[in-house]
Design an enzyme around this catalytic site. Structure first.
Site, PDB file in Angstrom:
ATOM      1  N   ASP A 205       0.832  -1.201   0.000  1.00  0.00           N
ATOM      2  CA  ASP A 205       0.000   0.000   0.000  1.00  0.00           C
ATOM      3  C   ASP A 205       0.870   1.257   0.000  1.00  0.00           C
ATOM      4  O   ASP A 205       2.011   1.243   0.475  1.00  0.00           O
ATOM      5  CB  ASP A 205      -0.839  -0.038   1.296  1.00  0.00           C
ATOM      6  N   GLU A 229       1.381  -0.220  -4.860  1.00  0.00           N
ATOM      7  CA  GLU A 229       0.497   0.862  -5.291  1.00  0.00           C
ATOM      8  C   GLU A 229       1.238   2.203  -5.288  1.00  0.00           C
ATOM      9  O   GLU A 229       1.526   2.760  -4.242  1.00  0.00           O
ATOM     10  CB  GLU A 229      -0.701   0.958  -4.341  1.00  0.00           C
TER      11      GLU A 229
HETATM   12  C1  ABC Z   1     -11.893   7.064   3.571  1.00  0.00           C
HETATM   13  C2  ABC Z   1     -13.369   6.810   3.335  1.00  0.00           C
HETATM   14  C3  ABC Z   1     -13.753   7.248   1.927  1.00  0.00           C
HETATM   15  C4  ABC Z   1     -13.425   8.705   1.773  1.00  0.00           C
HETATM   16  C5  ABC Z   1     -11.958   8.941   2.089  1.00  0.00           C
HETATM   17  C6  ABC Z   1     -11.619  10.398   2.034  1.00  0.00           C
HETATM   18  O1  ABC Z   1     -11.636   8.427   3.383  1.00  0.00           O
HETATM   19  O2  ABC Z   1     -13.628   5.420   3.484  1.00  0.00           O
HETATM   20  O3  ABC Z   1     -15.111   7.007   1.702  1.00  0.00           O
HETATM   21  O4  ABC Z   1     -13.691   9.079   0.450  1.00  0.00           O
HETATM   22  C7  ABC Z   1      -8.172   3.363   3.156  1.00  0.00           C
HETATM   23  C8  ABC Z   1      -9.604   2.913   2.919  1.00  0.00           C
HETATM   24  C9  ABC Z   1     -10.447   4.057   2.397  1.00  0.00           C
HETATM   25  C10 ABC Z   1     -10.327   5.284   3.289  1.00  0.00           C
HETATM   26  C11 ABC Z   1      -8.829   5.640   3.395  1.00  0.00           C
HETATM   27  C12 ABC Z   1      -8.567   6.874   4.251  1.00  0.00           C
HETATM   28  O5  ABC Z   1      -8.140   4.535   3.967  1.00  0.00           O
HETATM   29  O6  ABC Z   1      -9.580   1.868   1.961  1.00  0.00           O
HETATM   30  O7  ABC Z   1     -11.798   3.642   2.334  1.00  0.00           O
HETATM   31  O8  ABC Z   1     -11.083   6.329   2.694  1.00  0.00           O
HETATM   32  O9  ABC Z   1      -8.998   6.673   5.549  1.00  0.00           O
HETATM   33  C13 ABC Z   1      -4.354   3.292  -0.565  1.00  0.00           C
HETATM   34  C14 ABC Z   1      -5.324   2.101  -0.543  1.00  0.00           C
HETATM   35  C15 ABC Z   1      -6.647   2.570   0.027  1.00  0.00           C
HETATM   36  C16 ABC Z   1      -6.422   2.892   1.498  1.00  0.00           C
HETATM   37  C17 ABC Z   1      -5.193   3.657   1.733  1.00  0.00           C
HETATM   38  C18 ABC Z   1      -4.887   4.053   3.108  1.00  0.00           C
HETATM   39  C19 ABC Z   1      -4.245   3.852   0.772  1.00  0.00           C
HETATM   40  O10 ABC Z   1      -5.393   1.494  -1.790  1.00  0.00           O
HETATM   41  O11 ABC Z   1      -7.671   1.625  -0.082  1.00  0.00           O
HETATM   42  O12 ABC Z   1      -7.593   3.678   1.906  1.00  0.00           O
HETATM   43  O13 ABC Z   1      -4.216   2.924   3.709  1.00  0.00           O
HETATM   44  C20 ABC Z   1      -3.991   8.512  -2.142  1.00  0.00           C
HETATM   45  C21 ABC Z   1      -2.795   7.618  -1.810  1.00  0.00           C
HETATM   46  C22 ABC Z   1      -3.104   6.163  -2.118  1.00  0.00           C
HETATM   47  C23 ABC Z   1      -4.383   5.713  -1.385  1.00  0.00           C
HETATM   48  C24 ABC Z   1      -5.501   6.633  -1.870  1.00  0.00           C
HETATM   49  C25 ABC Z   1      -6.830   6.278  -1.217  1.00  0.00           C
HETATM   50  O14 ABC Z   1      -5.172   7.999  -1.524  1.00  0.00           O
HETATM   51  O15 ABC Z   1      -1.678   8.048  -2.562  1.00  0.00           O
HETATM   52  O16 ABC Z   1      -2.022   5.380  -1.676  1.00  0.00           O
HETATM   53  N1  ABC Z   1      -4.701   4.284  -1.596  1.00  0.00           N
HETATM   54  C26 ABC Z   1      -4.354  11.692  -6.370  1.00  0.00           C
HETATM   55  C27 ABC Z   1      -3.086  11.593  -5.561  1.00  0.00           C
HETATM   56  C28 ABC Z   1      -3.005  10.189  -4.946  1.00  0.00           C
HETATM   57  C29 ABC Z   1      -4.227   9.946  -4.080  1.00  0.00           C
HETATM   58  C30 ABC Z   1      -5.465  10.077  -4.936  1.00  0.00           C
HETATM   59  C31 ABC Z   1      -6.695   9.887  -4.041  1.00  0.00           C
HETATM   60  O17 ABC Z   1      -5.492  11.378  -5.558  1.00  0.00           O
HETATM   61  O18 ABC Z   1      -1.961  11.818  -6.378  1.00  0.00           O
HETATM   62  O19 ABC Z   1      -1.849  10.119  -4.141  1.00  0.00           O
HETATM   63  O20 ABC Z   1      -4.161   8.602  -3.547  1.00  0.00           O
HETATM   64  O21 ABC Z   1      -7.823   9.877  -4.802  1.00  0.00           O
HETATM   65  C32 ABC Z   1      -4.460  10.889 -11.660  1.00  0.00           C
HETATM   66  C33 ABC Z   1      -3.203  11.474 -11.044  1.00  0.00           C
HETATM   67  C34 ABC Z   1      -3.081  10.956  -9.613  1.00  0.00           C
HETATM   68  C35 ABC Z   1      -4.335  11.345  -8.809  1.00  0.00           C
HETATM   69  C36 ABC Z   1      -5.531  10.743  -9.531  1.00  0.00           C
HETATM   70  C37 ABC Z   1      -6.832  11.027  -8.769  1.00  0.00           C
HETATM   71  O22 ABC Z   1      -5.601  11.238 -10.866  1.00  0.00           O
HETATM   72  O23 ABC Z   1      -2.080  11.062 -11.807  1.00  0.00           O
HETATM   73  O24 ABC Z   1      -1.935  11.497  -8.995  1.00  0.00           O
HETATM   74  O25 ABC Z   1      -4.246  10.782  -7.479  1.00  0.00           O
HETATM   75  O26 ABC Z   1      -4.613  11.392 -12.962  1.00  0.00           O
END
Ligand code: ABC
Ligand code: CA
Length: 476
Positions: A205, A229
């Protein structure tokens, strides 16, 4: 799994809390409520035939360690990413013995276990006032953490590495992986986790939130295949984690153009073709990338696209390209959930139907891939060529698997395209089977293949003489 055997793997991703539960539990599970629904490791054990019957040989399960309890402004820790103490297991999913039994059961069926691991952070319902204590197991003093600050600018790599994910409801206190106490702990931890539960692979992760220099020792301590990831669409940015970090990234660079290519009948295929070239020059080994269309973090493709042919073309892509294919549970059941948390539906409502059109579709894709790998030793290691065939179709040549993907949609009239012998390498007058429809075509006197794309469906061809179990009706 080591790297070379991992290339022939095909991974089924499930959310442990949502994939299967003991049939005596009957409470309603509503994804939008973000609560535990009762899924367990032992219930997964009982459903391995369902997964193997679709041709997947590896199962990626949610993080296994204990999480913060109770409810928060974002619900419960049902997904497993809100670590409390990495020294103990999440008892909602079962016991240590249940997890060992899952591992043993998979191995006795010739299958593999991939566990999700979170290294970057723990979780808390406080942020600026967070004070770790003994509940956090090995990370009970403030020295183990970076000082509080939110990540507000994802283009600032220092912030991305040192500040905290999460929000004021649930903060994700950021571990100081530069501290040797923290890094030595994690290196020993992963070695023991792999050994205690006989893991075959790990999914890592939040890779980009930990400095690249941390990862080589960690992945060598794990000593099994890893898929990580790095959530960013920029191939150069993501590629550095493979060359310098020794982590094999998920193919987020292809994911965005893939969805745009097939999410409408006027989707942009040229952007996807161009990205396949960019990937070749950005990754030290594109054949170890993890390819996916759906996962637990993004709205299911089917939440915005309803055309059955567009959906099939998009799902076919990860299986006919360079790298390891990932299927996300529920795709076979036609689930249409949108963004997190709606994309984490309970699978039991589908009754684990093995006769559905999409279940069979994934089976066919996995069988085609396996047949190609059995027929050619270089299938998994050699790189594909992707080119344009018409305004609405592309040719993916990954010898001996040759696919035509189209975005003309299910109401399109028949369209003729030609696969030239110069790219397929097929000789004159040989039989070629479409693994998906089982239609058998024959090359012409020059080795060219005239193909009719019908109702916009994908075509996945392999020479009939090497098709193995493809289109014989027997799965796996
Ligand atoms: C919780 C709630 C959700 C709510 C959210 C704000 O908070 O449940 O309903 O919407 C875990 C849970 C989630 C939880 C989170 C936070 O924890 O599964 O349900 O959400 O409490 C990993 C995992 C993911 C996990 C975590 C945390 C990390 O796969 O399941 O979430 O252990 C970032 C991180 C990434 C992470 C993701 C959720 O957030 O980098 O590791 N996933 C941009 C940023 C990214 C960012 C992304 C978020 O937005 O650069 O860093 O990810 O949407 C592209 C660009 C990208 C861009 C995307 C959107 O567009 O190139 O850079 O990403 O074009
Ligand atoms: Ca960090």
């Amino acid at each position: 799994l080591d790297e070379s055997s991992a290339r022939s793997a095909s991974v089924y991703q499930l959310v442990t809390d949502r994939f299967a539960r003991n049939s005596s539990v009957t409470s309603t599970c509503t994804a939008s409520e973000r609560k535990y629904c009762g899924g367990t490791w032992s219930a997964i054990s009982d459903k391995l035939d369902y997964i193997q019957g679709m041709g997947f040989d590896t199962v990626w399960i949610s993080p296994v360690v204990s999480n913060i309890g109770g409810t928060t402004g974002e619900g419960e820790a049902y997904h497993g990413y809100w670590t409390l103490d990495p020294n103990t297991l999440n008892s909602n999913y079962g016991s240590a013995d249940d997890l060992k039994t899952l591992s043993t059961n998979l191995h006795s069926k010739g299958m593999y276990l991939m566990v999700d691991v979170v290294i970057n952070h723990v979780a808390a319902t406080s942020s600026s006032t967070f004070q770790p204590d003994s509940a956090y197991g090995p990370f009970s003093t403030s020295d183990d953490y970076h000082p509080f600050c939110w990540i507000t600018d994802y283009t600032n790599q220092t912030q991305v590495e040192d500040c905290w994910l999460g929000d004021s409801s649930v903060a994700l206190p950021d571990l100081n992986t530069d501290s040797t106490t923290v890094s030595s702990y994690w290196n020993n931890w992963i070695q023991e986790l792999v050994s205690n539960y006989t893991l075959d692979a790990i999914r890592i992760d939040t890779v980009k939130h930990v400095p690249k220099t941390f990862w080589p020792n960690f992945v060598s301590s794990a000593n099994v295949f890893n898929q990580g990831e790095v959530l960013n669409g920029d191939a150069t940015y993501v590629g550095a984690y493979q060359s310098d970090g020794k982590v094999n990234p998920f193919n987020y660079p292809a994911y965005y153009p893939l969805t745009r290519a097939f999410n409408q009948t006027s989707g942009d295929l040229s952007e996807l073709i161009a990205m396949t070239q960019t990937i070749k020059s950005s990754f030290s080994d594109p054949t170890l990338l993890g390819n996916f269309l759906n996962n637990h973090d993004n709205a299911r493709f089917e939440s915005t696209v309803t055309d059955a042919s567009l959906i099939k073309n998009a799902h076919a892509y990860p299986f006919v390209t360079d790298g390891i294919p990932y299927g996300y549970y529920g795709s076979e059941a036609g689930f249409t959930g949108g963004n997190d948390p709606d994309n984490r539906e309970p699978l039991w409502t589908s009754n684990y139907d093995t006769t559905s059109n999409m279940y069979k579709f994934f089976t066919s894709l996995n069988m085609a891939r396996k047949a190609a790998g059995n027929a050619s030793t270089s299938f998994y290691t050699s790189q594909m060529n992707v080119s344009s065939l018409s305004s609405s179709s592309i040719l993916i040549n990954k010898t001996p698997l040759i696919s035509v993907l189209s975005n003309s949609g299910s109401s399109a009239s028949d369209a003729s395209v030609t696969i030239p012998s110069s790219s397929s390498g097929w000789s004159a007058n040989v039989a070629i089977v479409d693994s998906l429809s089982c239609e058998v075509l024959t090359t012409d006197g020059s080795g060219n293949l005239a193909v009719t794309v019908k109702t916009g469906l994908p075509r996945v061809f392999i020479q009939n003489s090497i098709k193995g179990q493809v289109c014989t009706g027997s799965a796996a």
